[in-house]
Design a protein around this motif. Structure first.
Motif, PDB file in Angstrom:
ATOM      1  N   ALA A  28       0.833  -1.208   0.000  1.00 56.39           N
ATOM      2  CA  ALA A  28       0.000   0.000   0.000  1.00 56.39           C
ATOM      3  C   ALA A  28       0.863   1.251   0.000  1.00 56.39           C
ATOM      4  O   ALA A  28       0.574   2.218  -0.709  1.00 56.39           O
ATOM      5  N   ILE A  29       1.932   1.235   0.768  1.00 57.66           N
ATOM      6  CA  ILE A  29       2.843   2.389   0.815  1.00 57.66           C
ATOM      7  C   ILE A  29       3.441   2.630  -0.567  1.00 57.66           C
ATOM      8  O   ILE A  29       3.483   3.766  -1.046  1.00 57.66           O
ATOM      9  N   LYS A  30       3.894   1.570  -1.203  1.00 60.19           N
ATOM     10  CA  LYS A  30       4.486   1.715  -2.532  1.00 60.19           C
ATOM     11  C   LYS A  30       3.460   2.229  -3.545  1.00 60.19           C
ATOM     12  O   LYS A  30       3.779   3.066  -4.376  1.00 60.19           O
ATOM     13  N   MET A  31       2.250   1.719  -3.451  1.00 64.14           N
ATOM     14  CA  MET A  31       1.215   2.153  -4.397  1.00 64.14           C
ATOM     15  C   MET A  31       0.864   3.626  -4.212  1.00 64.14           C
ATOM     16  O   MET A  31       0.627   4.341  -5.176  1.00 64.14           O
ATOM     17  N   LEU A  32       0.842   4.093  -2.971  1.00 66.29           N
ATOM     18  CA  LEU A  32       0.418   5.466  -2.682  1.00 66.29           C
ATOM     19  C   LEU A  32       1.557   6.477  -2.723  1.00 66.29           C
ATOM     20  O   LEU A  32       1.375   7.604  -3.172  1.00 66.29           O
ATOM     21  N   PHE A  33       2.749   6.088  -2.227  1.00 61.01           N
ATOM     22  CA  PHE A  33       3.781   7.086  -1.964  1.00 61.01           C
ATOM     23  C   PHE A  33       5.188   6.719  -2.448  1.00 61.01           C
ATOM     24  O   PHE A  33       6.153   7.350  -2.019  1.00 61.01           O
ATOM     25  N   ALA A  34       5.335   5.752  -3.331  1.00 58.05           N
ATOM     26  CA  ALA A  34       6.668   5.322  -3.752  1.00 58.05           C
ATOM     27  C   ALA A  34       7.481   6.477  -4.329  1.00 58.05           C
ATOM     28  O   ALA A  34       8.644   6.670  -3.961  1.00 58.05           O
ATOM     29  N   TYR A  35       6.884   7.239  -5.222  1.00 53.60           N
ATOM     30  CA  TYR A  35       7.647   8.318  -5.865  1.00 53.60           C
ATOM     31  C   TYR A  35       8.048   9.385  -4.857  1.00 53.60           C
ATOM     32  O   TYR A  35       9.165   9.901  -4.899  1.00 53.60           O
ATOM     33  N   ASN A  36       7.154   9.698  -3.932  1.00 50.74           N
ATOM     34  CA  ASN A  36       7.462  10.691  -2.904  1.00 50.74           C
ATOM     35  C   ASN A  36       8.657  10.240  -2.066  1.00 50.74           C
ATOM     36  O   ASN A  36       9.578  11.027  -1.800  1.00 50.74           O
ATOM     37  N   LEU A  37       8.632   8.990  -1.654  1.00 50.63           N
ATOM     38  CA  LEU A  37       9.707   8.465  -0.814  1.00 50.63           C
ATOM     39  C   LEU A  37      11.019   8.370  -1.587  1.00 50.63           C
ATOM     40  O   LEU A  37      12.079   8.682  -1.054  1.00 50.63           O
ATOM     41  N   GLN A  38      10.942   7.973  -2.842  1.00 48.32           N
ATOM     42  CA  GLN A  38      12.157   7.908  -3.660  1.00 48.32           C
ATOM     43  C   GLN A  38      12.734   9.307  -3.883  1.00 48.32           C
ATOM     44  O   GLN A  38      13.953   9.476  -3.936  1.00 48.32           O
ATOM     45  N   SER A  39      11.863  10.307  -3.988  1.00 44.13           N
ATOM     46  CA  SER A  39      12.324  11.685  -4.158  1.00 44.13           C
ATOM     47  C   SER A  39      13.061  12.182  -2.918  1.00 44.13           C
ATOM     48  O   SER A  39      14.028  12.929  -3.028  1.00 44.13           O
ATOM     49  N   ILE A  40      12.612  11.779  -1.764  1.00 40.63           N
ATOM     50  CA  ILE A  40      13.310  12.122  -0.518  1.00 40.63           C
ATOM     51  C   ILE A  40      14.644  11.394  -0.476  1.00 40.63           C
ATOM     52  O   ILE A  40      15.685  11.977  -0.161  1.00 40.63           O
ATOM     53  N   LYS A  41      14.609  10.130  -0.800  1.00 37.76           N
ATOM     54  CA  LYS A  41      15.789   9.270  -0.720  1.00 37.76           C
ATOM     55  C   LYS A  41      16.912   9.730  -1.649  1.00 37.76           C
ATOM     56  O   LYS A  41      18.090   9.568  -1.347  1.00 37.76           O
ATOM     57  N   ARG A  42      16.557  10.340  -2.769  1.00 37.11           N
ATOM     58  CA  ARG A  42      17.560  10.793  -3.746  1.00 37.11           C
ATOM     59  C   ARG A  42      18.467  11.895  -3.202  1.00 37.11           C
ATOM     60  O   ARG A  42      19.569  12.090  -3.701  1.00 37.11           O
ATOM     61  N   GLN A  43      17.977  12.632  -2.216  1.00 32.43           N
ATOM     62  CA  GLN A  43      18.726  13.790  -1.717  1.00 32.43           C
ATOM     63  C   GLN A  43      19.496  13.417  -0.449  1.00 32.43           C
ATOM     64  O   GLN A  43      18.915  13.225   0.611  1.00 32.43           O
ATOM     65  N   ARG A  44      20.800  13.330  -0.579  1.00 34.07           N
ATOM     66  CA  ARG A  44      21.648  12.913   0.558  1.00 34.07           C
ATOM     67  C   ARG A  44      21.489  13.870   1.738  1.00 34.07           C
ATOM     68  O   ARG A  44      21.440  13.444   2.892  1.00 34.07           O
ATOM     69  N   PHE A  45      21.376  15.175   1.476  1.00 35.66           N
ATOM     70  CA  PHE A  45      21.262  16.131   2.577  1.00 35.66           C
ATOM     71  C   PHE A  45      19.963  15.927   3.357  1.00 35.66           C
ATOM     72  O   PHE A  45      19.908  16.181   4.565  1.00 35.66           O
ATOM     73  N   LEU A  46      18.910  15.430   2.688  1.00 38.03           N
ATOM     74  CA  LEU A  46      17.665  15.126   3.400  1.00 38.03           C
ATOM     75  C   LEU A  46      17.811  13.871   4.251  1.00 38.03           C
ATOM     76  O   LEU A  46      17.290  13.815   5.376  1.00 38.03           O
ATOM     77  N   GLN A  47      18.516  12.894   3.748  1.00 40.27           N
ATOM     78  CA  GLN A  47      18.753  11.696   4.555  1.00 40.27           C
ATOM     79  C   GLN A  47      19.552  12.049   5.812  1.00 40.27           C
ATOM     80  O   GLN A  47      19.269  11.537   6.902  1.00 40.27           O
ATOM     81  N   ASP A  48      20.524  12.942   5.658  1.00 38.53           N
ATOM     82  CA  ASP A  48      21.299  13.389   6.827  1.00 38.53           C
ATOM     83  C   ASP A  48      20.392  14.114   7.822  1.00 38.53           C
ATOM     84  O   ASP A  48      20.489  13.905   9.035  1.00 38.53           O
ATOM     85  N   TYR A  49      19.508  14.957   7.319  1.00 35.25           N
ATOM     86  CA  TYR A  49      18.570  15.705   8.157  1.00 35.25           C
ATOM     87  C   TYR A  49      17.628  14.739   8.891  1.00 35.25           C
ATOM     88  O   TYR A  49      17.379  14.878  10.099  1.00 35.25           O
ATOM     89  N   ILE A  50      17.130  13.761   8.172  1.00 36.97           N
ATOM     90  CA  ILE A  50      16.229  12.748   8.745  1.00 36.97           C
ATOM     91  C   ILE A  50      16.917  12.004   9.883  1.00 36.97           C
ATOM     92  O   ILE A  50      16.336  11.798  10.955  1.00 36.97           O
ATOM     93  N   ASN A  51      18.155  11.618   9.665  1.00 37.37           N
ATOM     94  CA  ASN A  51      18.900  10.900  10.698  1.00 37.37           C
ATOM     95  C   ASN A  51      19.248  11.803  11.885  1.00 37.37           C
ATOM     96  O   ASN A  51      19.171  11.382  13.035  1.00 37.37           O
TER      97      ASN A  51
END
Length: 144
Positions: A107-130
């Motif tokens: 369900a997550i992939k069907m609804l939000f896969a692109y959104n999550l992949q867009s976040i994942k693409r940005q290293r500075f966002l992953q650092d912020y998340i962590n």
């Protein structure tokens, strides 16, 4: 009609009633689950504060990504940071629901896969998340 036949007939009705009740319960569960998913999806798309971050991440315009990264590093653009935190908090909620077993990976992939992949693409966002404790979102991003 003998008492044995009557008893057998009664058991048959009870069995039919039990099966019918179970089928109705399954149907109601699926209906409620569908409504719940729709509300979650609708909640995402009705919030204007998400649009700004979503557009930055979806279109990946270098100047906008740099502006977002600068806002994180300098903490000067509070409105942009506030919108980013609201956006990430939404996906933190989705990650929490996943870890609690309330929403499936499918369900997550069907609804939000692109959104999550867009976040994942940005290293500075992953650092912020962590750095700021978006643990359930970090866990979710590892599985997308």
């Amino acid at each position: 009609m003998s008492s044995i036949q009557l008893q057998t007939l009664l058991y048959g009705f009870v069995g039919i009633g039990s099966v019918s009740a179970a089928l109705i319960a399954v149907f109601n569960y699926r209906q409620k689950r569908t409504e719940w998913f729709f509300k979650l999806y609708e909640k995402y798309y009705e919030l204007d504060s998400f649009r700004e971050i979503e557009q930055i991440l979806f279109y990946q315009l270098p100047e906008k990504l740099e502006e977002l990264q600068a806002a994180i590093e300098t903490k000067n653009n509070r409105d942009l940071l506030h919108n980013l935190d609201r956006y990430l908090n939404f996906f933190e909620l989705v990650g929490s629901l996943r870890r609690l077993g309330r929403i499936s990976p499918r369900a997550i992939k069907m609804l939000f896969a692109y959104n999550l992949q867009s976040i994942k693409r940005q290293r500075f966002l992953q650092d912020y998340i962590n750095k700021y404790g978006y643990e359930n979102l970090a866990h979710l991003l590892k599985r997308v």
